[in-house]
Design a protein around this motif. Structure first.
Motif, PDB file in Angstrom:
ATOM      1  N   ASP A 111      23.288 -50.932  77.520  1.00  0.00           N
ATOM      2  CA  ASP A 111      23.963 -51.706  76.486  1.00  0.00           C
ATOM      3  C   ASP A 111      23.014 -52.833  76.102  1.00  0.00           C
ATOM      4  O   ASP A 111      22.347 -53.410  76.968  1.00  0.00           O
ATOM      5  CB  ASP A 111      25.250 -52.337  77.012  1.00  0.00           C
ATOM      6  N   LEU A 112      22.985 -53.176  74.821  1.00  0.00           N
ATOM      7  CA  LEU A 112      22.141 -54.268  74.352  1.00  0.00           C
ATOM      8  C   LEU A 112      22.889 -55.013  73.261  1.00  0.00           C
ATOM      9  O   LEU A 112      23.362 -54.396  72.307  1.00  0.00           O
ATOM     10  CB  LEU A 112      20.814 -53.731  73.809  1.00  0.00           C
ATOM     11  N   GLY A 113      23.013 -56.324  73.420  1.00  0.00           N
ATOM     12  CA  GLY A 113      23.732 -57.110  72.428  1.00  0.00           C
ATOM     13  C   GLY A 113      23.748 -58.577  72.780  1.00  0.00           C
ATOM     14  O   GLY A 113      22.772 -59.120  73.312  1.00  0.00           O
ATOM     15  N   TYR A 114      24.890 -59.210  72.529  1.00  0.00           N
ATOM     16  CA  TYR A 114      25.069 -60.634  72.789  1.00  0.00           C
ATOM     17  C   TYR A 114      26.227 -60.801  73.758  1.00  0.00           C
ATOM     18  O   TYR A 114      27.283 -60.178  73.587  1.00  0.00           O
ATOM     19  CB  TYR A 114      25.347 -61.388  71.489  1.00  0.00           C
ATOM     20  N   GLY A 115      26.047 -61.633  74.780  1.00  0.00           N
ATOM     21  CA  GLY A 115      27.103 -61.936  75.737  1.00  0.00           C
ATOM     22  C   GLY A 115      27.661 -63.320  75.471  1.00  0.00           C
ATOM     23  O   GLY A 115      26.939 -64.318  75.576  1.00  0.00           O
ATOM     24  N   PHE A 116      28.931 -63.399  75.080  1.00  0.00           N
ATOM     25  CA  PHE A 116      29.598 -64.680  74.838  1.00  0.00           C
ATOM     26  C   PHE A 116      30.156 -65.191  76.161  1.00  0.00           C
ATOM     27  O   PHE A 116      30.911 -64.481  76.830  1.00  0.00           O
ATOM     28  CB  PHE A 116      30.742 -64.509  73.832  1.00  0.00           C
ATOM     29  N   ASN A 123      27.007 -74.032  76.889  1.00  0.00           N
ATOM     30  CA  ASN A 123      26.340 -72.736  76.877  1.00  0.00           C
ATOM     31  C   ASN A 123      27.275 -71.700  76.250  1.00  0.00           C
ATOM     32  O   ASN A 123      28.320 -71.400  76.807  1.00  0.00           O
ATOM     33  CB  ASN A 123      25.970 -72.315  78.301  1.00  0.00           C
ATOM     34  N   GLU A 124      26.894 -71.181  75.107  1.00  0.00           N
ATOM     35  CA  GLU A 124      27.733 -70.210  74.409  1.00  0.00           C
ATOM     36  C   GLU A 124      27.414 -68.773  74.769  1.00  0.00           C
ATOM     37  O   GLU A 124      28.216 -67.880  74.541  1.00  0.00           O
ATOM     38  CB  GLU A 124      27.608 -70.414  72.900  1.00  0.00           C
ATOM     39  N   GLY A 125      26.207 -68.519  75.311  1.00  0.00           N
ATOM     40  CA  GLY A 125      25.860 -67.156  75.675  1.00  0.00           C
ATOM     41  C   GLY A 125      24.416 -66.850  75.370  1.00  0.00           C
ATOM     42  O   GLY A 125      23.589 -67.748  75.212  1.00  0.00           O
ATOM     43  N   GLY A 126      24.121 -65.548  75.268  1.00  0.00           N
ATOM     44  CA  GLY A 126      22.757 -65.144  74.984  1.00  0.00           C
ATOM     45  C   GLY A 126      22.598 -63.638  75.003  1.00  0.00           C
ATOM     46  O   GLY A 126      23.577 -62.887  75.031  1.00  0.00           O
ATOM     47  N   LEU A 127      21.369 -63.192  74.991  1.00  0.00           N
ATOM     48  CA  LEU A 127      21.041 -61.775  74.978  1.00  0.00           C
ATOM     49  C   LEU A 127      21.682 -61.076  76.178  1.00  0.00           C
ATOM     50  O   LEU A 127      21.559 -61.527  77.314  1.00  0.00           O
ATOM     51  CB  LEU A 127      19.524 -61.585  75.015  1.00  0.00           C
ATOM     52  N   TYR A 128      22.355 -59.972  75.917  1.00  0.00           N
ATOM     53  CA  TYR A 128      23.074 -59.215  76.935  1.00  0.00           C
ATOM     54  C   TYR A 128      22.413 -57.854  77.091  1.00  0.00           C
ATOM     55  O   TYR A 128      22.250 -57.116  76.109  1.00  0.00           O
ATOM     56  CB  TYR A 128      24.532 -59.055  76.493  1.00  0.00           C
ATOM     57  N   VAL A 129      22.003 -57.525  78.320  1.00  0.00           N
ATOM     58  CA  VAL A 129      21.367 -56.241  78.625  1.00  0.00           C
ATOM     59  C   VAL A 129      22.084 -55.659  79.841  1.00  0.00           C
ATOM     60  O   VAL A 129      22.305 -56.353  80.824  1.00  0.00           O
ATOM     61  CB  VAL A 129      19.861 -56.422  78.941  1.00  0.00           C
ATOM     62  N   ASN A 148      22.705 -58.293  82.801  1.00  0.00           N
ATOM     63  CA  ASN A 148      21.978 -59.555  82.710  1.00  0.00           C
ATOM     64  C   ASN A 148      22.263 -60.194  81.356  1.00  0.00           C
ATOM     65  O   ASN A 148      22.080 -59.563  80.324  1.00  0.00           O
ATOM     66  CB  ASN A 148      20.478 -59.328  82.876  1.00  0.00           C
ATOM     67  N   THR A 149      22.731 -61.424  81.391  1.00  0.00           N
ATOM     68  CA  THR A 149      22.924 -62.212  80.181  1.00  0.00           C
ATOM     69  C   THR A 149      21.929 -63.358  80.234  1.00  0.00           C
ATOM     70  O   THR A 149      22.004 -64.215  81.114  1.00  0.00           O
ATOM     71  CB  THR A 149      24.364 -62.751  80.076  1.00  0.00           C
ATOM     72  N   PHE A 150      20.967 -63.335  79.311  1.00  0.00           N
ATOM     73  CA  PHE A 150      19.950 -64.380  79.224  1.00  0.00           C
ATOM     74  C   PHE A 150      20.545 -65.524  78.400  1.00  0.00           C
ATOM     75  O   PHE A 150      20.331 -65.619  77.196  1.00  0.00           O
ATOM     76  CB  PHE A 150      18.682 -63.846  78.550  1.00  0.00           C
ATOM     77  N   ALA A 151      21.327 -66.373  79.053  1.00  0.00           N
ATOM     78  CA  ALA A 151      22.075 -67.415  78.369  1.00  0.00           C
ATOM     79  C   ALA A 151      21.189 -68.618  78.024  1.00  0.00           C
ATOM     80  O   ALA A 151      20.053 -68.740  78.498  1.00  0.00           O
ATOM     81  CB  ALA A 151      23.252 -67.852  79.232  1.00  0.00           C
ATOM     82  N   ILE A 157      22.710 -64.929  83.878  1.00  0.00           N
ATOM     83  CA  ILE A 157      23.829 -64.429  84.669  1.00  0.00           C
ATOM     84  C   ILE A 157      23.561 -62.957  84.946  1.00  0.00           C
ATOM     85  O   ILE A 157      23.558 -62.134  84.032  1.00  0.00           O
ATOM     86  CB  ILE A 157      25.156 -64.620  83.919  1.00  0.00           C
ATOM     87  N   ARG A 158      23.318 -62.650  86.207  1.00  0.00           N
ATOM     88  CA  ARG A 158      23.003 -61.278  86.612  1.00  0.00           C
ATOM     89  C   ARG A 158      24.085 -60.775  87.563  1.00  0.00           C
ATOM     90  O   ARG A 158      24.519 -61.505  88.453  1.00  0.00           O
ATOM     91  CB  ARG A 158      21.659 -61.241  87.314  1.00  0.00           C
ATOM     92  N   VAL A 159      24.466 -59.518  87.365  1.00  0.00           N
ATOM     93  CA  VAL A 159      25.452 -58.885  88.242  1.00  0.00           C
ATOM     94  C   VAL A 159      24.964 -57.475  88.555  1.00  0.00           C
ATOM     95  O   VAL A 159      24.628 -56.713  87.651  1.00  0.00           O
ATOM     96  CB  VAL A 159      26.849 -58.827  87.578  1.00  0.00           C
ATOM     97  N   LEU A 160      24.930 -57.134  89.825  1.00  0.00           N
ATOM     98  CA  LEU A 160      24.600 -55.788  90.281  1.00  0.00           C
ATOM     99  C   LEU A 160      25.907 -55.158  90.744  1.00  0.00           C
ATOM    100  O   LEU A 160      26.609 -55.743  91.573  1.00  0.00           O
ATOM    101  CB  LEU A 160      23.599 -55.848  91.438  1.00  0.00           C
TER     102      LEU A 160
END
Length: 170
Positions: A111-116, A123-129, A148-151, A157-160
């Motif tokens: 998935d690739l987009g924006y993470g709110f 901090n409103e969010g950033g690139l979401y992968v 991974n959300t590059f906020a 914010i990384r979650v495995l």
């Protein structure tokens, strides 16, 4: 700003392809809604503030070929605060692509987009992968992921974790 340009380019590419797909092309054999749950452990910056993550996945997929699918993804990931930190969450607005090696079996995708971000100050969010690898059949997808959300403000914010989705056919 570069991240927003990348996300915009991705959505333009998906919408351009979507204009080529005719409604009569969408059938229960090539399109479905994926609903699922996921769970994971925070890593990196998020590990300092959260102890566990639970989420909901919602995806709409169209198979371009029998082995390659694209679609839109959203949902909600809730990260439970630790050591007095507040809970917070991520709502992705993303496109996704998946490659299915066979009709049943291994798949890879992302998935690739924006993470709110929800409940995070300044901090409103950033690139979401969200890359994934897993097993699929006609009804289920079971997968491992590394979200991974590059906020903003250098807060990643990384979650495995692991997840499962159920396919509802149109």
């Amino acid at each position: 700003m570069k991240k927003l340009v990348l996300v915009f380019a991705m959505f333009v590419g998906l919408s351009t392809f979507a204009q080529e797909v005719k409604v009569k092309d969408i059938t229960s054999k090539n399109s479905w809604l994926k609903l699922g749950l996921n769970a994971g452990v925070p890593m990196g910056d998020a590990d300092d503030f959260a102890s566990f993550a639970l989420g909901l996945d919602v995806k709409g997929q169209f198979l371009v070929t029998p082995n390659f699918g694209i679609g839109l993804a959203t949902g909600y990931s809730h990260l439970f605060g630790k050591d007095g930190a507040d809970d917070f969450g991520i709502i992705p607005a993303a496109g996704f692509a998946r490659y299915y090696f066979q009709k049943t079996g291994l798949f890879i995708g992302a998935d690739l987009g924006y993470g709110f971000l929800m409940n995070v100050e300044n901090n409103e969010g950033g690139l979401y992968v969200n890359p994934q690898i897993g097993y699929h059949n006609e009804d289920w997808n079971i997968f491992a992921f590394y979200q991974n959300t590059f906020a903003e403000n250098d807060f990643d914010i990384r979650v495995l974790g692991i997840g499962a989705t159920y396919n509802l056919r149109f």
